[in-house]
Design an enzyme around this catalytic site. Structure first.
Site, short mmCIF file in Angstrom:
data_model
loop_
_atom_site.label_atom_id
_atom_site.label_comp_id
_atom_site.label_asym_id
_atom_site.label_seq_id
_atom_site.Cartn_x
_atom_site.Cartn_y
_atom_site.Cartn_z
N HIS A 39 0.76 -0.58 -0.28
CA HIS A 39 -0.23 0.15 0.33
C HIS A 39 1.10 1.38 -0.14
O HIS A 39 0.29 2.10 -1.20
CB HIS A 39 -1.01 -0.11 1.03
CG HIS A 39 -2.05 -0.82 1.07
ND1 HIS A 39 -2.34 -1.79 0.49
CD2 HIS A 39 -3.35 -0.03 0.80
CE1 HIS A 39 -3.91 -1.89 0.46
NE2 HIS A 39 -4.59 -1.40 0.17
N LYS A 104 -10.35 -7.72 7.52
CA LYS A 104 -11.21 -8.28 8.63
C LYS A 104 -10.95 -6.96 9.81
O LYS A 104 -9.70 -5.92 9.73
CB LYS A 104 -10.83 -9.41 9.52
CG LYS A 104 -8.98 -9.24 9.99
CD LYS A 104 -9.23 -10.53 10.87
CE LYS A 104 -7.29 -10.51 10.74
NZ LYS A 104 -7.07 -10.66 12.24
#
Lengths: 200, 279
Positions: A39, A104
């Site tokens: 990222h 999650k």
């Protein structure tokens, strides 16, 4: 409980607009994998006006670092990692056209606001059900950052990948609503404020 | 003195790493099934069914239960009449980790704290040694995932905070953890000792099989109260809402300094993995 919704990638706004928290979905198509390190590199590229190693428009990023594949397997077990670590980067990728995220755990207010603004949805896969999830992954190709090992960016072709909508584009949050529905303790401290402290 | 060769230790550690990651303990599987009976949320039930199926695939196919095959954590009880021969015990354990994580197709998740460069072989292991009477060597391997470790904490309460303060701290910690540690979780609580002792006994508390009740009646009551209050929060499996967020709360207690009340909460994900061998 809602019926199971079948989704195909890339995701379009008209499909995203219909998704609500708690919807159970089966995703077929392409997922791109990325964790923290990837990222950072992707956002650095965007901030320097460079092209991403893949066309992110309409795509879903899956926060996962698979285990190595045994011979004869397409992938090793590949369950979701904690999404909160990607919060600093997610809005920039939404701005570039990302339409879905799978991981999650709860997202920050900034991410949830950006999801409304850019029409992007957040799904949870079942954390720790990695051997089961791997069965819905049919093909895996290395796309970028092979040096990152398990954290590299991969393209996964998936069939009936099981997930649940946690944050829709209307600002709702399944973690909060689900807890409200089943809680028995009225002396509950404010959840939203507490989770801002999370580091995971 | 009884001699144990490091080759045997390396071989044992290699197998423990693989077995722990493939084979979920029976007590955890029992807890999933018990959770399935008590869970009210349909999504929660679906999650538990998926976890049961996941464990069965992992065991049958010898693949990891979770892609995060963890930090390799060991508890080693060395009998004081044991003589380790052939080299360093620490190196023998690390070599076992190296081989187990490579040959077992386990993920290598260990990196430098600053550069974040992966060590490439999941070493070094975290090894806790204890010297005990006897001529045996007991090795417990308990791989610990990052997601649940990130939700664990240690704090120094005031002695005046007492049992109620401890309960409040643990419940708050669990609430703040939400879905991150992959519930249904086990909450290991360490009370007393020093900062590091509280964390260590909280970790050891996770090794107690679910369903084995605490021998200390006071601690047993505190465990039951915290467990009920945690599950009453309604977070449920994976935090999607439901009844069955925690499978168990396990407490270990140690004496305190007169000025202190250390408390550690070590949260384990549902893949509560550990295997042991006695050499």
């Amino acid at each position: 409980m809602s019926e199971i919704i079948r989704l195909k990638t890339p995701l379009t706004d008209d499909v995203i607009e219909k998704l609500k928290i708690g919807d159970q979905v089966l995703i077929t198509g392409t997922l791109y994998t990325a964790r923290d390190a990837a990222h950072k590199r992707l956002v650095d590229l965007l901030n320097n006006g460079r092209e991403l190693p893949f066309d992110i428009r309409g795509q879903i990023i899956y926060y996962v670092g698979p285990a190595p594949a045994r011979p004869g397997y397409v992938t090793g077990p590949a369950g979701p990692t904690t999404s909160g670590r990607m919060d600093p980067y997610a809005p920039r990728l939404m701005e570039a056209g990302m339409k879905g995220m799978i991981g999650k755990g709860a997202r920050s207010k900034e991410v949830i606001d950006a999801m409304r603004k850019y029409k992007c949805v957040y799904f949870a896969a079942i954390g720790g059900a990695a051997a089961l999830i791997a069965r819905s992954i049919k093909k895996v190709n290395m796309i970028a950052y092979e040096d990152l090992g398990t954290e590299a960016v991969r393209r996964m072709e998936v069939e009936d990948f099981q997930a649940i909508v946690v944050n829709d584009i209307y600002g709702n949050d399944l973690y909060q609503e689900g807890m409200k529905k089943y809680r028995r303790n009225e002396q509950r401290p404010d959840f939203r404020q507490d989770i801002q402290d999370k580091t995971g | 003195m009884r001699n144990i060769h490091i080759k045997d230790i390396t071989e044992a550690v290699k197998n423990l790493c693989m077995d722990a990651n493939y084979d979920l303990p029976e007590d955890v599987l029992h807890a999933f099934n018990r959770g399935l009976e008590m869970e009210e949320s349909p999504v929660g039930k679906a999650v538990l069914k998926a976890l049961i199926k996941n464990a069965s695939i992992a065991k049958d196919e010898k693949i990891p239960i979770c892609q995060d095959t963890g930090f390799a954590v060991f508890f080693v009880d060395i009998g004081q009449e044991v003589h380790i021969e052939g080299g360093s015990l620490k190196e023998a354990i690390n070599e076992g980790v190296r081989q187990g994580y490579k040959d077992g197709y386990l993920r290598k998740s260990i990196c430098d704290a600053f550069t974040r460069k992966n060590t490439g072989d999941n070493t070094p292991a975290v090894i806790n040694y204890d010297i005990v009477p006897g001529d045996k060597l007991k090795i417990i391997c308990a791989p610990k995932g990052g997601g649940s470790s990130n939700m664990s904490r240690v704090t120094m309460l005031k002695p005046a905070d007492g049992i109620e303060g401890i309960k409040k701290y643990v419940i708050q910690r669990v609430l703040e953890s939400g879905s991150n540690p992959c519930p249904p979780v086990i909450v290991g609580v360490g009370i007393g000792g020093t900062l590091e002792m509280a964390a260590l006994i909280a970790t050891k508390a996770l090794l107690r099989p679910i369903g084995i009740v605490n021998q200390d009646p006071v601690l047993k009551e505190i465990e039951e109260d915290i467990l009920r209050k945690i599950n009453d929060l309604g977070m449920g499996p994976e935090g999607f809402g439901g009844r069955f967020y925690a499978m168990a709360v396990h407490i270990e207690k140690f004496q305190c300094h007169i000025a202190s009340l250390p408390v550690a909460a070590n949260i384990s994900c549902h893949a509560s993995r550990h295997k042991e061998i006695i050499l």
